[in-house]
Design an enzyme around this catalytic site. Structure first.
Site, PDB file in Angstrom:
ATOM      1  CD  GLN A 136     -26.902  18.582 -16.379  1.00 20.70           C
ATOM      2  OE1 GLN A 136     -26.020  19.129 -17.013  1.00 20.70           O
ATOM      3  NE2 GLN A 136     -27.884  19.260 -15.789  1.00 20.70           N
ATOM      4  CG  ASP A 229     -30.089  15.756 -23.699  1.00 17.57           C
ATOM      5  OD1 ASP A 229     -29.683  16.867 -24.105  1.00 17.57           O
ATOM      6  OD2 ASP A 229     -29.335  14.775 -23.514  1.00 17.57           O
TER       7      ASP A 229
HETATM    8  N1  NVA Z   1     -27.035  14.268 -24.563  1.00 21.00           N
HETATM    9  C1  NVA Z   1     -26.278  15.494 -24.710  1.00 21.00           C
HETATM   10  C2  NVA Z   1     -25.991  16.068 -23.363  1.00 21.00           C
HETATM   11  C3  NVA Z   1     -25.250  17.387 -23.391  1.00 21.00           C
HETATM   12  C4  NVA Z   1     -24.978  17.911 -22.018  1.00 21.00           C
HETATM   13  C5  NVA Z   1     -24.997  15.215 -25.478  1.00 21.00           C
HETATM   14  O1  NVA Z   1     -24.307  14.247 -25.147  1.00 21.00           O
HETATM   15  O2  NVA Z   1     -24.694  15.936 -26.430  1.00 21.00           O
HETATM   16  N1   CP Z   2     -25.088  20.316 -19.485  1.00 22.05           N
HETATM   17  C1   CP Z   2     -23.821  20.316 -19.933  1.00 22.05           C
HETATM   18  O1   CP Z   2     -23.049  19.391 -19.704  1.00 22.05           O
HETATM   19  O2   CP Z   2     -23.479  21.420 -20.639  1.00 22.05           O
HETATM   20  P1   CP Z   2     -22.128  21.628 -21.472  1.00 22.05           P
HETATM   21  O3   CP Z   2     -22.179  20.644 -22.622  1.00 22.05           O
HETATM   22  O4   CP Z   2     -22.169  23.048 -21.917  1.00 22.05           O
HETATM   23  O5   CP Z   2     -20.966  21.330 -20.565  1.00 22.05           O
END
Ligand code: NVA
Ligand code: CP
Length: 327
Positions: A136, A229
């Protein structure tokens, strides 16, 4: 010195030098422009890769698949493996290493990606763990370079929200490596773990980066990037109530964007995001518990500050670069 990443795993950006990260960003730019021109080089022809997911995903899975297909690789998507249930991680890794040229893993513990790399003998790519999300951040660095017209080491990125989550840490590592300013704007309860900060600070001492925790809106002045986020990451849904209490004052708003005092500032988000009530989760928690879990105002998300869909697209180009460079 020439960069050669063949055979390397991407478990965390902390394992990579600034030159290696630069190489991956530049290769992503090159592959992105080639794709736009319709040029495909079959750079992964004959390769087989497996995508292991213990958590849900849209972008990461699709980015790996499309990137692999574009360059001629074959993909297996695996969500119901025996690993850790009826077979040890070590045994599964050894089997996958016999079949595949590369393994992507998304799940909980960082130790799992480390062990997969240790036992499989092939490159392993971290598609998100509880404490990191390196692919990411490569997409984020590319997006920043596309939208902010100054060198990365002059860029100030402010991460607003849970500074202890995978994105908080992954961005801290990326910024430390690339000599950037990383400010986490968060309540003190959610500031980064001291030991992890010390690790990033060591890198920052070499690259000239600045790493800081802040809890006052004043500290976002001069930010080039406001990044947020979701408040409770995958696997932490039971913490939602506590997080809403702590993080509601840190919701990204138009006023916050203006407080950067920088008309060229951009808004970024790894996605998925709660920015309206068009998800079961945001609507359900609001209707049933009266909780507003949105980490960003819809107005910001849809504004011209927002580069979130360019960022999402860049997941594919950067993941392609990672596979091409390491296989
Ligand atoms: N912090 C979030 C990121 C998702 C891409 C999670 O771990 O759910
Ligand atoms: N940003 C990201 O990792 O998205 P997904 O959870 O959809 O893979």
């Amino acid at each position: 010195m020439p960069v050669n990443l063949k055979g390397r795993s991407l478990l965390t950006l902390m394992d990579f030098t600034p030159e290696e990260i630069r190489y991956l960003i530049d290769l992503s730019k090159d592959l992105k422009s080639k794709k736009r021109m319709g040029i495909k080089n079959n750079l992964l022809a004959g390769k087989n890769i497996v995508l292991l997911f213990d958590k849900t995903s849209t972008r990461t899975r699709c980015a790996f698949e499309v990137a692999a297909f574009d360059e001629g690789a074959n993909v297996t998507y695996l969500t119901n493996s025996q690993m850790g249930k009826k077979e040890s991680l070590e045994d599964t890794a050894k089997v996958l290493g016999r079949f595949y040229d590369g393994i992507e893993y998304r799940g909980f513990k960082q130790q799992t990606v480390e062990d997969l790399a240790k036992y499989s003998g092939v490159p392993v790519w971290n598609g998100l763990t509880d404490v990191d999300h390196p692919t990411q951040v490569l997409a984020d660095l590319l997006t920043i370079e596309e939208h902010i017209h100054k060198p990365l080491n002059k860029v100030k990125l402010v991460f607003v929200g849970d500074a202890r989550n995978n994105m908080g840490y992954a961005l801290m590592y990326g910024c430390a490596k690339m000599g950037m300013t990383y400010t986490a704007l968060a309540p003190k309860e959610l500031w980064a773990d001291k030991e992890i900060m010390e690790k990033a600070q060591k890198v920052a001492n070499e690259t000239g980066a600045k790493i800081e925790m802040a809890d006052s809106i004043e500290d976002i002045k001069g930010a080039d990037v406001i990044y947020t986020d979701i408040w409770a990451s995958m696997g932490e849904e039971d913490k939602l109530l506590e997080r809403v209490k702590l993080l509601t004052p840190y919701k990204v708003t138009m006023d916050m964007m203006k407080a950067t005092d920088n008309q060229d500032a951009i808004f970024m988000h790894c996605l998925p995001s709660y920015h309206d009530f068009k998800t079961d989760m945001a609507k359900g928690t609001f209707d049933n518990q009266g909780l507003d879990i949105r980490e960003v105002e819809d107005e910001v998300f849809r504004s011209s500050y927002s580069k979130v869909f360019d960022e999402a697209e860049n997941r594919m180009h950067t993941i392609k670069a990672v596979m091409v460079a390491t296989l």
